[in-house]
Scaffold this motif. Structure first.
Motif, PDB file in Angstrom:
ATOM      1  N   ALA A 162      -8.025   2.207-129.074  1.00 29.41           N
ATOM      2  CA  ALA A 162      -8.017   0.896-128.587  1.00 29.41           C
ATOM      3  C   ALA A 162      -8.782  -0.193-128.381  1.00 29.41           C
ATOM      4  CB  ALA A 162      -7.452   1.933-127.431  1.00 29.41           C
ATOM      5  N   THR A 163      -9.993   0.204-128.566  1.00 31.57           N
ATOM      6  CA  THR A 163     -10.982  -0.818-128.888  1.00 31.57           C
ATOM      7  C   THR A 163     -11.249  -1.812-129.275  1.00 31.57           C
ATOM      8  OG1 THR A 163     -12.223   0.648-127.082  1.00 31.57           O
ATOM      9  CG2 THR A 163     -12.983  -1.225-128.047  1.00 31.57           C
ATOM     10  N   ILE A 164     -10.748  -0.174-130.698  1.00 27.93           N
ATOM     11  CA  ILE A 164     -10.690  -1.314-132.771  1.00 27.93           C
ATOM     12  C   ILE A 164      -9.920  -2.136-132.628  1.00 27.93           C
ATOM     13  CG2 ILE A 164     -10.502  -0.697-134.892  1.00 27.93           C
ATOM     14  CD1 ILE A 164     -12.697   1.763-134.429  1.00 27.93           C
ATOM     15  N   LYS A 214     -18.250   9.416-119.218  1.00 22.73           N
ATOM     16  CA  LYS A 214     -18.507   8.757-120.877  1.00 22.73           C
ATOM     17  C   LYS A 214     -17.777   7.693-120.736  1.00 22.73           C
ATOM     18  CE  LYS A 214     -18.425   9.659-125.823  1.00 22.73           C
ATOM     19  NZ  LYS A 214     -18.164  11.638-126.854  1.00 22.73           N
ATOM     20  N   MET A 215     -16.073   7.821-120.705  1.00 24.28           N
ATOM     21  CA  MET A 215     -15.640   6.263-121.147  1.00 24.28           C
ATOM     22  C   MET A 215     -15.578   5.027-120.037  1.00 24.28           C
ATOM     23  SD  MET A 215     -11.829   8.064-122.182  1.00 24.28           S
ATOM     24  CE  MET A 215     -11.887   8.939-120.293  1.00 24.28           C
ATOM     25  N   HIS A 216     -16.264   5.631-119.107  1.00 24.08           N
ATOM     26  CA  HIS A 216     -16.781   3.984-118.215  1.00 24.08           C
ATOM     27  C   HIS A 216     -17.539   3.346-118.408  1.00 24.08           C
ATOM     28  CE1 HIS A 216     -17.243   2.319-114.207  1.00 24.08           C
ATOM     29  NE2 HIS A 216     -18.493   2.422-114.170  1.00 24.08           N
ATOM     30  N   ARG A 217     -19.172   4.799-119.169  1.00 25.85           N
ATOM     31  CA  ARG A 217     -20.058   4.191-119.484  1.00 25.85           C
ATOM     32  C   ARG A 217     -20.101   3.311-120.516  1.00 25.85           C
ATOM     33  NH1 ARG A 217     -24.767   5.322-117.618  1.00 25.85           N
ATOM     34  NH2 ARG A 217     -25.123   6.193-115.382  1.00 25.85           N
ATOM     35  N   PHE A 218     -18.842   4.001-121.815  1.00 27.76           N
ATOM     36  CA  PHE A 218     -18.934   3.153-123.492  1.00 27.76           C
ATOM     37  C   PHE A 218     -17.790   1.870-122.631  1.00 27.76           C
ATOM     38  CE2 PHE A 218     -17.508   3.071-127.420  1.00 27.76           C
ATOM     39  CZ  PHE A 218     -16.684   2.430-127.307  1.00 27.76           C
ATOM     40  N   LYS A 219     -17.110   1.369-121.504  1.00 27.91           N
ATOM     41  CA  LYS A 219     -16.024   0.451-121.250  1.00 27.91           C
ATOM     42  C   LYS A 219     -16.926  -0.349-120.914  1.00 27.91           C
ATOM     43  CE  LYS A 219     -11.877   1.651-120.131  1.00 27.91           C
ATOM     44  NZ  LYS A 219     -10.692   1.818-118.949  1.00 27.91           N
ATOM     45  N   ARG A 220     -18.177  -0.449-120.223  1.00 26.14           N
ATOM     46  CA  ARG A 220     -18.719  -1.189-119.896  1.00 26.14           C
ATOM     47  C   ARG A 220     -19.679  -2.345-120.886  1.00 26.14           C
ATOM     48  NH1 ARG A 220     -22.320   1.442-115.207  1.00 26.14           N
ATOM     49  NH2 ARG A 220     -23.869  -0.667-115.522  1.00 26.14           N
ATOM     50  N   GLY A 221     -20.303  -0.995-121.631  1.00 26.96           N
ATOM     51  CA  GLY A 221     -20.732  -2.444-122.647  1.00 26.96           C
ATOM     52  C   GLY A 221     -19.802  -3.480-123.774  1.00 26.96           C
ATOM     53  N   LEU A 222     -18.974  -3.035-123.250  1.00 22.81           N
ATOM     54  CA  LEU A 222     -18.181  -3.598-124.869  1.00 22.81           C
ATOM     55  C   LEU A 222     -18.302  -5.182-123.615  1.00 22.81           C
ATOM     56  CD1 LEU A 222     -15.046  -1.406-124.724  1.00 22.81           C
ATOM     57  CD2 LEU A 222     -16.067  -1.465-126.478  1.00 22.81           C
ATOM     58  N   ASN A 223     -17.631  -5.478-124.562  1.00 20.78           N
ATOM     59  CA  ASN A 223     -17.623  -7.280-124.384  1.00 20.78           C
ATOM     60  C   ASN A 223     -16.699  -8.187-123.263  1.00 20.78           C
ATOM     61  OD1 ASN A 223     -15.586  -8.749-125.692  1.00 20.78           O
ATOM     62  ND2 ASN A 223     -16.473  -8.434-127.755  1.00 20.78           N
TER      63      ASN A 223
END
Length: 236
Positions: free
Chosen positions: A57-59, A27-36
């Motif tokens: 951390a992303t925010i 889930k975290m891997h897929r989430f990271k892939r969608g970030l700019n």
């Protein structure tokens, strides 16, 4: 698209991929892939302890990037005063910029000079943008939603009435329930500004880390943001 908006959409679409959402690492891997790419670079060496930790951390990374962009935008060009001081130091004419004479003896027609005033336009106040959102906070709102479920689970070995909401970007705990658990919050420097279903913004500086949730003989660690709510002990 902001991180909060992206997280909301990610969680919403995740209902169609339960296998991915059930595996925290995937889930975290897929989430990271969608970030700019800029946020991905900022998180390159960060090792999150869980999905909620990664979202937080992303925010923070997004906020830091925007802050640097705003600082760069606020850098002003050379002001009239600095321009004068520069020519005074070199001995050049204030009018034509050439050496050997002063503005009073300048052979060229006087130019109309305009000077920017650094105090003319005050800096705009920072916008208090939300960095978290919850899509249900009352029992009535939960009854109207089709992607939430409520039930009783054990948190820190105490029974809690919990709303599971896949559209919520973070996990929350009521102030009343923290007293029952005997928890002391961590005080944040930058607050969470939480958008609610009624378009009202809740602001809080308090968070409780490493709360242990027991579900069907499985344990999970959660970071719970403290808010004032009555009808639920916790929103996950």
């Amino acid at each position: 698209m902001s991180v909060v908006e992206y997280t909301s959409k990610f969680n919403s679409l995740g209902t169609y991929a339960p296998a991915i959402m059930a595996d925290d690492i995937l889930k975290m891997h897929r989430f990271k892939r969608g970030l700019n790419s800029r946020i991905q670079s900022a998180l390159a060496v960060y090792q999150p302890t869980g999905f909620d930790d990664l979202v937080g951390a992303t925010i923070r990374a997004e906020t830091d990037i925007k802050r640097r962009e705003d600082e760069n935008k606020n850098k002003r060009p050379l002001t009239g005063q600095s321009f004068q001081e520069c020519r005074r130091n070199t001995g050049a004419c204030f009018n034509c910029g050439k050496m050997g004479h002063r503005i009073a003896n300048c052979p060229e027609p006087l130019k109309k000079m305009t000077w920017s005033n650094t105090n003319a336009t005050p800096n705009k106040p920072k916008e208090n943008k939300t960095n978290a959102c919850m899509f249900a906070i009352t029992q009535e709102e939960a009854d109207d939603a089709n992607d939430v479920v409520a039930g009783t689970v054990i948190i820190n070995k105490i029974s809690a009435y919990v709303l599971f909401d896949c559209g919520t970007t973070h996990s929350f705990i009521s102030k009343r329930f923290t007293k029952k658990l005997g928890l002391l919050p961590e005080i944040l420097v930058e607050p969470f500004r939480i958008a609610t279903p009624t378009s009202k913004t809740i602001e809080t500086h308090k968070i409780h880390r490493n709360c242990i949730i027991y579900i069907n003989e499985h344990t999970f660690n959660a970071e719970l943001i403290q808010v004032n709510m009555v009808e639920f002990d916790v929103i996950l």
